[in-house]
Structure formats: structure tokens, C-alpha cells
Design a protein around this motif. Structure first.
Motif, short mmCIF file in Angstrom:
data_model
loop_
_atom_site.label_atom_id
_atom_site.label_comp_id
_atom_site.label_asym_id
_atom_site.label_seq_id
_atom_site.Cartn_x
_atom_site.Cartn_y
_atom_site.Cartn_z
N GLY A 1 0.72 -1.32 0.05
CA GLY A 1 -0.18 0.11 0.02
C GLY A 1 0.97 1.08 -0.16
N THR A 2 0.26 2.40 -0.28
CA THR A 2 0.87 3.61 -0.32
C THR A 2 1.70 4.02 0.77
N ALA B 1 5.02 -5.55 -5.37
CA ALA B 1 4.16 -5.07 -6.63
C ALA B 1 3.93 -3.47 -6.32
N ILE B 2 4.33 -2.68 -7.16
CA ILE B 2 3.63 -1.13 -7.28
C ILE B 2 2.80 -1.16 -8.09
N LEU B 3 1.57 -0.96 -7.27
CA LEU B 3 0.13 -0.93 -8.12
C LEU B 3 -0.11 0.47 -8.66
N PRO B 4 -0.84 0.57 -10.01
CA PRO B 4 -1.06 1.64 -10.65
C PRO B 4 -1.72 2.80 -9.38
N MET B 5 -2.67 2.56 -8.76
CA MET B 5 -3.07 3.44 -7.81
C MET B 5 -2.16 3.87 -6.84
N VAL B 6 -1.42 2.99 -6.46
CA VAL B 6 -0.35 3.25 -5.43
C VAL B 6 0.84 4.21 -5.92
N ASP B 7 1.13 3.78 -7.27
CA ASP B 7 2.10 4.80 -7.91
C ASP B 7 1.66 6.27 -8.18
N HIS B 8 0.43 6.24 -8.51
CA HIS B 8 -0.41 7.47 -8.83
C HIS B 8 -0.32 8.28 -7.48
N GLU B 9 -0.82 7.90 -6.40
CA GLU B 9 -0.78 8.39 -5.16
C GLU B 9 0.71 9.06 -4.87
N ASP C 1 -13.64 3.14 2.51
CA ASP C 1 -13.22 4.18 1.88
C ASP C 1 -14.54 4.92 0.91
N SER C 2 -14.74 6.06 1.17
CA SER C 2 -15.91 6.44 0.32
C SER C 2 -15.60 7.03 -0.88
N ASN C 3 -14.21 7.01 -1.38
CA ASN C 3 -13.75 7.63 -2.70
C ASN C 3 -13.41 6.22 -3.40
N GLY C 4 -13.50 5.29 -3.05
CA GLY C 4 -13.20 3.84 -3.92
C GLY C 4 -11.81 3.50 -4.11
N ASN C 5 -10.87 4.20 -3.43
CA ASN C 5 -9.40 3.76 -3.79
C ASN C 5 -9.16 2.56 -2.95
N ASP C 6 -9.56 2.26 -2.05
CA ASP C 6 -9.28 0.69 -1.47
C ASP C 6 -9.72 -0.22 -2.46
N GLN C 7 -11.15 0.07 -3.14
CA GLN C 7 -11.43 -1.07 -3.91
C GLN C 7 -10.37 -1.25 -5.34
N LEU C 8 -10.23 -0.14 -5.74
CA LEU C 8 -9.34 -0.12 -6.93
C LEU C 8 -8.08 -0.65 -6.61
N ILE C 9 -7.49 -0.46 -5.62
CA ILE C 9 -6.13 -1.02 -5.13
C ILE C 9 -6.31 -2.50 -4.93
N TYR C 10 -7.41 -2.80 -4.42
CA TYR C 10 -7.64 -4.39 -4.33
C TYR C 10 -7.76 -4.97 -5.62
#
Length: 134
Positions: A10-11, A35-43, A122-131
């Protein structure tokens, strides 16, 4: 990469140097890649330069001998250097970290749609996207 030879981080584990060092050593000893996931990289592209700038700004302000302009210039330089470091570090061949390519919103939205809502607060959906990316 297979499920047994990699772990997704995670980030917050990557952003802070001490947890990142522990993660690097532990996973390397286990023979696994991180693994550096795309969402983690973005954050991290936003977090790392801001964190470096704030750190340098704090040091300069505590010192008390810097002008406001010098403090801002030093913070800006630190943020820029941190950005350069992240861009270089995440793609290094000698690292256990592996940048995972982004497969696109349509691919991840199918996975996110199948996840139980109550498992993610997570209300903004980031956790779901990371998963989903993991």
C-alpha cells in the motif's frame, strides 16, 4: 509474477522510508517481489514530492537563518528531487519492486463491482481499486 512470489504494498508502506526499508528487506529475504500497483504509484507521485518539500521546509524554518524565498526555493528543489528519485527508483532493475502496468478502468471496474461493499469503508473507492489492481 505469480501469487506466491510477489506481494502488493500500500501507499503508506512505500511512502515512509522506515516501513519501506523493512518491507524491502523482509520480502527480499522471502524471495518475493513487491508490486507497485498503478493506484499506489499515482498516489505516491503526489505524496513523495509534497513530503520531501514539507520536510525541508521544516528544517529551514527551524534553522531560522533562511529567508522565506530561500525556504520556498529549497522546498521546491526537494520536491523536484524527490520526484526524480521516485521516477528512477521504481524502475530500477536491481530493486525487488516491480511496477505493475495499468490495465485500464474497464478491467478493474468489473472486479470492483463484484466486491462486497461492507468490506471497504473508503468512500472515494481507492481501496477497492487498489484491491482490484492487486
Amino acid at each position: 509474477m505469480t501469487g506466491t512470489d510477489a506481494v502488493a504494498a500500500g501507499t503508506n508502506l512505500i511512502r515512509h522510508s522506515t516501513p519501506r526499508r523493512y518491507l524491502t528487506v523482509l520480502e527480499d529475504l522471502r524471495g518475493r517481489r513487491v508490486a507497485i500497483l498503478p493506484m499506489v504509484d499515482h498516489e505516491l507521485r503526489g505524496h513523495i514530492p509534497a513530503q520531501a518539500a514539507a520536510y525541508v521546509r521544516g528544517i529551514c524554518e527551524r534553522d531560522g537563518t533562511w529567508s522565506q524565498r530561500q525556504v520556498q526555493d529549497a522546498a521546491r528543489a526537494a520536491g523536484s528531487a524527490a520526484t526524480d528519485w521516485w521516477e528512477d527508483w521504481r524502475f530500477r532493475n536491481d530493486s525487488i519492486y516491480e511496477h505493475v502496468p495499468d490495465l485500464g478502468t474497464s478491467h478493474y471496474s468489473l472486479i470492483v463491482a463484484s466486491l462486497p461493499e461492507e468490506a471497504f469503508r473508503d468512500s472515494n473507492g481507492n481501496d477497492q481499486l487498489i484491491y482490484a489492481q492487486a
